[in-house]
Design an enzyme around this catalytic site. Structure first.
Site, PDB file in Angstrom:
ATOM      1  N   ASP A  26       0.833  -1.209   0.000  1.00 44.02           N
ATOM      2  CA  ASP A  26       0.000   0.000   0.000  1.00 44.02           C
ATOM      3  C   ASP A  26       0.868   1.260   0.000  1.00 44.02           C
ATOM      4  O   ASP A  26       1.971   1.262   0.555  1.00 44.02           O
ATOM      5  CB  ASP A  26      -0.914  -0.024   1.235  1.00 44.02           C
ATOM      6  CG  ASP A  26      -2.055   0.971   1.097  1.00 44.02           C
ATOM      7  OD1 ASP A  26      -2.366   1.395  -0.040  1.00 44.02           O
ATOM      8  OD2 ASP A  26      -2.650   1.329   2.137  1.00 44.02           O
ATOM      9  N   ASN A  28       1.226   3.387  -2.994  1.00 46.80           N
ATOM     10  CA  ASN A  28       1.719   3.808  -4.319  1.00 46.80           C
ATOM     11  C   ASN A  28       1.205   5.198  -4.695  1.00 46.80           C
ATOM     12  O   ASN A  28       1.959   6.025  -5.225  1.00 46.80           O
ATOM     13  CB  ASN A  28       1.242   2.832  -5.403  1.00 46.80           C
ATOM     14  CG  ASN A  28       1.860   1.465  -5.266  1.00 46.80           C
ATOM     15  OD1 ASN A  28       2.785   1.276  -4.504  1.00 46.80           O
ATOM     16  ND2 ASN A  28       1.327   0.500  -6.004  1.00 46.80           N
ATOM     17  N   HIS A  43       2.227   3.248  -9.058  1.00 47.54           N
ATOM     18  CA  HIS A  43       1.969   1.826  -9.323  1.00 47.54           C
ATOM     19  C   HIS A  43       3.116   1.211 -10.132  1.00 47.54           C
ATOM     20  O   HIS A  43       3.525   0.080  -9.884  1.00 47.54           O
ATOM     21  CB  HIS A  43       0.645   1.646 -10.065  1.00 47.54           C
ATOM     22  CG  HIS A  43      -0.553   2.089  -9.275  1.00 47.54           C
ATOM     23  ND1 HIS A  43      -0.730   1.748  -7.950  1.00 47.54           N
ATOM     24  CD2 HIS A  43      -1.633   2.850  -9.610  1.00 47.54           C
ATOM     25  CE1 HIS A  43      -1.869   2.276  -7.508  1.00 47.54           C
ATOM     26  NE2 HIS A  43      -2.434   2.953  -8.484  1.00 47.54           N
ATOM     27  N   LEU A 137      10.388 -20.922  -5.041  1.00 49.00           N
ATOM     28  CA  LEU A 137       9.522 -20.006  -4.300  1.00 49.00           C
ATOM     29  C   LEU A 137       8.154 -20.057  -4.970  1.00 49.00           C
ATOM     30  O   LEU A 137       8.072 -20.134  -6.195  1.00 49.00           O
ATOM     31  CB  LEU A 137      10.097 -18.577  -4.396  1.00 49.00           C
ATOM     32  CG  LEU A 137       9.217 -17.420  -3.912  1.00 49.00           C
ATOM     33  CD1 LEU A 137       9.216 -17.345  -2.382  1.00 49.00           C
ATOM     34  CD2 LEU A 137       9.708 -16.079  -4.471  1.00 49.00           C
ATOM     35  N   ARG A 200      -4.665  -1.968   9.020  1.00 51.24           N
ATOM     36  CA  ARG A 200      -5.868  -2.776   8.811  1.00 51.24           C
ATOM     37  C   ARG A 200      -5.562  -3.867   7.796  1.00 51.24           C
ATOM     38  O   ARG A 200      -4.556  -3.819   7.094  1.00 51.24           O
ATOM     39  CB  ARG A 200      -7.028  -1.898   8.347  1.00 51.24           C
ATOM     40  CG  ARG A 200      -6.743  -1.018   7.145  1.00 51.24           C
ATOM     41  CD  ARG A 200      -7.968  -0.171   6.756  1.00 51.24           C
ATOM     42  NE  ARG A 200      -7.649   0.764   5.700  1.00 51.24           N
ATOM     43  CZ  ARG A 200      -7.602   2.103   5.840  1.00 51.24           C
ATOM     44  NH1 ARG A 200      -7.870   2.648   7.007  1.00 51.24           N
ATOM     45  NH2 ARG A 200      -7.313   2.874   4.821  1.00 51.24           N
ATOM     46  N   SER A 202      -7.904  -4.904   5.423  1.00 53.37           N
ATOM     47  CA  SER A 202      -8.557  -4.586   4.140  1.00 53.37           C
ATOM     48  C   SER A 202      -9.002  -5.813   3.341  1.00 53.37           C
ATOM     49  O   SER A 202      -8.803  -5.876   2.124  1.00 53.37           O
ATOM     50  CB  SER A 202      -7.639  -3.698   3.282  1.00 53.37           C
ATOM     51  OG  SER A 202      -7.387  -2.473   3.930  1.00 53.37           O
TER      52      SER A 202
HETATM   53  C1  IPE Z   1      -5.376  -2.759  -0.043  1.00 53.75           C
HETATM   54  O1  IPE Z   1      -5.057  -1.422  -0.247  1.00 53.75           O
HETATM   55  C2  IPE Z   1      -5.398  -3.499  -1.335  1.00 53.75           C
HETATM   56  C3  IPE Z   1      -4.137  -3.588  -2.050  1.00 53.75           C
HETATM   57  C4  IPE Z   1      -2.957  -3.197  -1.671  1.00 53.75           C
HETATM   58  C5  IPE Z   1      -4.230  -4.238  -3.319  1.00 53.75           C
HETATM   59  P1  IPE Z   1      -6.181  -0.288  -0.320  1.00 53.75           P
HETATM   60  O2  IPE Z   1      -5.450   0.993  -0.476  1.00 53.75           O
HETATM   61  O3  IPE Z   1      -7.191  -0.608  -1.364  1.00 53.75           O
HETATM   62  O4  IPE Z   1      -6.869  -0.409   1.118  1.00 53.75           O
HETATM   63  P2  IPE Z   1      -7.803   0.606   1.903  1.00 53.75           P
HETATM   64  O5  IPE Z   1      -8.896   1.013   0.960  1.00 53.75           O
HETATM   65  O6  IPE Z   1      -6.960   1.790   2.290  1.00 53.75           O
HETATM   66  O7  IPE Z   1      -8.284  -0.151   3.097  1.00 53.75           O
HETATM   67  C1  IPE Z   2      -1.672   0.192  -3.336  1.00 50.16           C
HETATM   68  O1  IPE Z   2      -1.427   1.544  -3.367  1.00 50.16           O
HETATM   69  C2  IPE Z   2      -1.927  -0.375  -4.704  1.00 50.16           C
HETATM   70  C3  IPE Z   2      -3.310  -0.800  -4.942  1.00 50.16           C
HETATM   71  C4  IPE Z   2      -4.283  -0.785  -4.096  1.00 50.16           C
HETATM   72  C5  IPE Z   2      -3.592  -1.314  -6.255  1.00 50.16           C
HETATM   73  P1  IPE Z   2      -2.594   2.599  -3.351  1.00 50.16           P
HETATM   74  O2  IPE Z   2      -2.994   2.890  -4.745  1.00 50.16           O
HETATM   75  O3  IPE Z   2      -3.690   2.168  -2.460  1.00 50.16           O
HETATM   76  O4  IPE Z   2      -1.848   3.865  -2.737  1.00 50.16           O
HETATM   77  P2  IPE Z   2      -2.436   4.906  -1.683  1.00 50.16           P
HETATM   78  O5  IPE Z   2      -2.917   4.133  -0.505  1.00 50.16           O
HETATM   79  O6  IPE Z   2      -3.553   5.627  -2.384  1.00 50.16           O
HETATM   80  O7  IPE Z   2      -1.276   5.786  -1.379  1.00 50.16           O
HETATM   81 MG    MG Z   3      -4.086   2.431  -0.488  1.00 50.93          MG
END
Ligand code: IPE
Ligand code: IPE
Ligand code: MG
Length: 262
Positions: A26, A28, A43, A137, A200, A202
């Site tokens: 999380d 990105n 991403h 792996l 969390r 998620s």
């Molecule tokens: C969780 O991240 C899902 C992935 C990393 C693929 P999110 O950014 O979607 O989670 P929430 O919405 O903050 O809980």
């Molecule tokens: C995680 O990074 C990647 C995916 C959920 C696909 P986010 O895109 O959720 O990045 P933030 O949380 O908005 O920074």
């Molecule tokens: Mg996120």
């Protein structure tokens, strides 16, 4: 040494290096935003961090790495971001699968991938077939995955069998459900890592995380490098996993009969 199928809840002495690491990658979007870049740039950098982590796991002898790439709730994002994420997944697949195969890595995808369309699903299945017998792996990507979805689809399978009389509902236990879960036959994660600061789960591996050690870091996913991974592993190595036992029982097992059940 034979590989334990479910070491996490066995009460056996815990090795200092996790057998299975599961990661919510999380942060990105925030990584990109803080640099004045579009979310997609984050991403893209995230894929590079995946490559580094896969290599590090191979070097450390970690046997299973499970990465949350796209949750069943991520469809709620703007359509353009969803499209870009799926395109990136497809591109990474085309570019990386051969390399994974060359490195003896087994590649799997869990989640409701039919929703990605036939073309992407076919590429996923081809990558899985190519790498099926690799042994170094197991890299599992959770895509259009949700922990609740997983439990529900496993329950549906059990219900089908109950309806046809193949199983007796009264005999159903946790062990009856497990063969139908997406992570069947894989050990439960020993270490869970979530980057990006949120504390969390998620809707990730809800069933399998029951006794997993949780590690949260504010570091954003594209910045999660080997040094950060070492810190997470050191945190894991310093913990005492008790699985309901007392600390004294675990200590006795560790000092006296290492390898035997506590
Ligand atoms: C969780 O991240 C899902 C992935 C990393 C693929 P999110 O950014 O979607 O989670 P929430 O919405 O903050 O809980
Ligand atoms: C995680 O990074 C990647 C995916 C959920 C696909 P986010 O895109 O959720 O990045 P933030 O949380 O908005 O920074
Ligand atoms: Mg996120």
């Amino acid at each position: 040494m034979p590989e334990p199928t479910k070491p996490s809840t066995s009460g056996a002495v815990t090795p200092p290096v996790p057998l299975h690491v599961a990661v919510i990658m999380d942060g990105n979007g925030r990584w990109a935003k803080s640099r004045g870049l579009p979310r997609f740039a984050g991403h893209r950098r995230g894929v590079e961090a995946v490559r580094d982590l896969v290599a590090a796991c191979g070097e450390k002898g970690i046997r299973y790495l499970t990465l949350f790439a796209f949750s069943s709730e991520n469809w709620r994002r703007p359509e353009t971001e969803v499209r870009l994420l799926l395109d990136l997944f497809g591109m990474a697949l085309d570019k990386e699968v051969k390399k994974l195969h060359a490195n003896n890595i087994r590649f799997r995808v869990i989640g409701d991938v039919a929703a990605f369309g036939d073309k992407l699903m076919e590429r996923i299945r081809q990558g899985e077939a190519l790498t099926r017998d690799n042994t170094a792996l197991t890299l599992t990507i959770a895509a259009n995955y949700g922990g609740r979805w997983d439990i529900v689809q496993a329950c549906r399978e059990l219900a089908r069998r109950a309806a046809t009389g193949t199983i007796d509902p009264e005999s159903i236990t946790a062990d009856s459900l497990e063969p139908f879960l997406s992570m069947a036959k894989m050990p439960e994660p020993d270490l869970f890592i979530r980057t990006g600061g949120e504390q969390r789960v998620s809707n990730f591996l809800l069933w399998q995380l029951a006794y997993t050690e949780l590690y949260f870091t504010p570091v954003l996913w594209p910045d999660f490098d080997r040094g950060q991974f070492e810190i997470a592993l050191a945190s894991y190595a310093g913990r005492q996993r008790r699985f309901g036992h007392t600390g004294e029982q675990i200590e006795a097992a560790t000092s006296g009969s290492a390898g035997k059940r506590a």
